[in-house]
Design an enzyme around this catalytic site. Sequence first.
Site, PDB file in Angstrom:
ATOM      1  N   ASN A 120      11.864   0.353   0.832  1.00 41.84           N
ATOM      2  CA  ASN A 120      10.727   1.161   1.027  1.00 41.84           C
ATOM      3  C   ASN A 120      10.124   0.975   2.539  1.00 41.84           C
ATOM      4  OD1 ASN A 120       8.408   3.055  -0.168  1.00 41.84           O
ATOM      5  ND2 ASN A 120       7.317   1.269   0.669  1.00 41.84           N
TER       6      ASN A 120
ATOM      7  N   MET B  14       3.128   4.472  -0.818  1.00 48.31           N
ATOM      8  CA  MET B  14       4.128   4.658  -1.812  1.00 48.31           C
ATOM      9  C   MET B  14       4.425   3.242  -2.362  1.00 48.31           C
ATOM     10  SD  MET B  14       6.679   7.866  -0.737  1.00 48.31           S
ATOM     11  CE  MET B  14       7.369   6.989   0.625  1.00 48.31           C
TER      12      MET B  14
ATOM     13  N   ASP C 192       5.780  -7.504   2.216  1.00 41.81           N
ATOM     14  CA  ASP C 192       5.067  -6.667   3.205  1.00 41.81           C
ATOM     15  C   ASP C 192       4.479  -7.638   4.431  1.00 41.81           C
ATOM     16  OD1 ASP C 192       2.904  -4.805   4.752  1.00 41.81           O
ATOM     17  OD2 ASP C 192       3.542  -3.570   2.760  1.00 41.81           O
TER      18      ASP C 192
ATOM     19  N   LYS D 249      16.219   7.975   9.493  1.00 38.45           N
ATOM     20  CA  LYS D 249      16.341   8.484   8.227  1.00 38.45           C
ATOM     21  C   LYS D 249      17.778   8.904   7.798  1.00 38.45           C
ATOM     22  CE  LYS D 249      12.445   6.809   6.824  1.00 38.45           C
ATOM     23  NZ  LYS D 249      12.356   5.787   5.776  1.00 38.45           N
TER      24      LYS D 249
ATOM     25  N   THR E 110      -0.850   9.868   0.712  1.00 42.30           N
ATOM     26  CA  THR E 110      -1.129   8.515   0.674  1.00 42.30           C
ATOM     27  C   THR E 110      -2.279   8.552   1.493  1.00 42.30           C
ATOM     28  OG1 THR E 110       0.358   8.284   3.037  1.00 42.30           O
ATOM     29  CG2 THR E 110       1.342   8.193   0.628  1.00 42.30           C
TER      30      THR E 110
ATOM     31  N   ARG F  47       0.886  -1.286  -0.151  1.00 42.44           N
ATOM     32  CA  ARG F  47      -0.064   0.098   0.176  1.00 42.44           C
ATOM     33  C   ARG F  47       1.031   1.273   0.138  1.00 42.44           C
ATOM     34  NH1 ARG F  47      -2.294  -0.275   6.177  1.00 42.44           N
ATOM     35  NH2 ARG F  47      -0.206  -0.042   7.386  1.00 42.44           N
TER      36      ARG F  47
ATOM     37  N   TYR G 226      12.250   8.557  13.929  1.00 44.42           N
ATOM     38  CA  TYR G 226      12.116   8.561  12.606  1.00 44.42           C
ATOM     39  C   TYR G 226      13.399   9.464  12.079  1.00 44.42           C
ATOM     40  CZ  TYR G 226       9.974   9.269   7.982  1.00 44.42           C
ATOM     41  OH  TYR G 226       9.657   9.158   6.771  1.00 44.42           O
TER      42      TYR G 226
ATOM     43  N   ASP H  66       8.975 -10.085   7.251  1.00 42.89           N
ATOM     44  CA  ASP H  66       9.424  -9.135   8.262  1.00 42.89           C
ATOM     45  C   ASP H  66      10.928  -8.652   7.923  1.00 42.89           C
ATOM     46  OD1 ASP H  66      10.517  -7.966  10.498  1.00 42.89           O
ATOM     47  OD2 ASP H  66       9.715  -9.383  11.824  1.00 42.89           O
ATOM     48  N   VAL H  67      10.970  -7.655   7.339  1.00 46.99           N
ATOM     49  CA  VAL H  67      12.247  -6.833   7.055  1.00 46.99           C
ATOM     50  C   VAL H  67      13.314  -6.834   8.096  1.00 46.99           C
ATOM     51  CG1 VAL H  67      11.349  -5.567   4.956  1.00 46.99           C
ATOM     52  CG2 VAL H  67      11.369  -4.609   7.310  1.00 46.99           C
TER      53      VAL H  67
END
Length: 244
Positions: free
Chosen positions: A87, A18, A37, A154, A185, A16, A150, A60-61
Amino acid sequence: MNKLEGKVAIVTGGARGMGESHVRKFVDEGAKVVLTDLNEEGGRALAEELGESVRFVRQDVTKAEDWQAVIEEAEAAFGPVQILVNNAGISMAKTIFDLTEEEYRKIVDINQISVFLGIKAVIPSMQKAGGGSIVNISSMNGLVGGAPGYTDTKFAVRGLTKAAALQLAGLGIRVNSVHPGVIETPMVTKGDAVDQIKEFAKHIPLKRVAKSEEVSNMVLFLASDDSSYSTGSEFVIDGGLTAM
């Protein structure tokens, strides 16, 4: 002309927002895509809609074993991987006073550690392919301050991008970071902060938030051979916010 014809891509967090936009853009441009995902329902529905050019893998990244499974699935279905879009990510709108250690570590694991794991996992597959492009989705908050957890992760994605770019250039693997500002989004257009976003947009130099497709066009450029001499760089798409 299809800019990604014959290329194999992995897009994390692709069910979902981006991520979904990136998947759709890649398929339109001729790529074979493995989207990953934790959202199984959304991921499977998107893969079914887009057809034979897409596979969904629940991932699970933050787990190295999940990354290995994704690479194996991509190679079995389509061949060696030439594009990776890191992403997947999360944010928490909490102050440093309210953010718990557990919450902070969760943000670090998803936003930062996953990017390291993804880069490390995909290198052998890209070597088989003769090179590739890794696109790490950072944020305008990888350039300027914002929420704790965050912002710092980043910034870390930006730094890791540069370190990896230098070490992988000799293998023909390019690594770049994308730094979006406020993007239109579902989380923005249907969430509790709709009115705040509308008010904030008035202060963006271009006077609007970006559409997901505008970010996807940047990601496409970096994934394709159009950006063949770009590596270790930041690509900002924020309507001019960081220029202020």
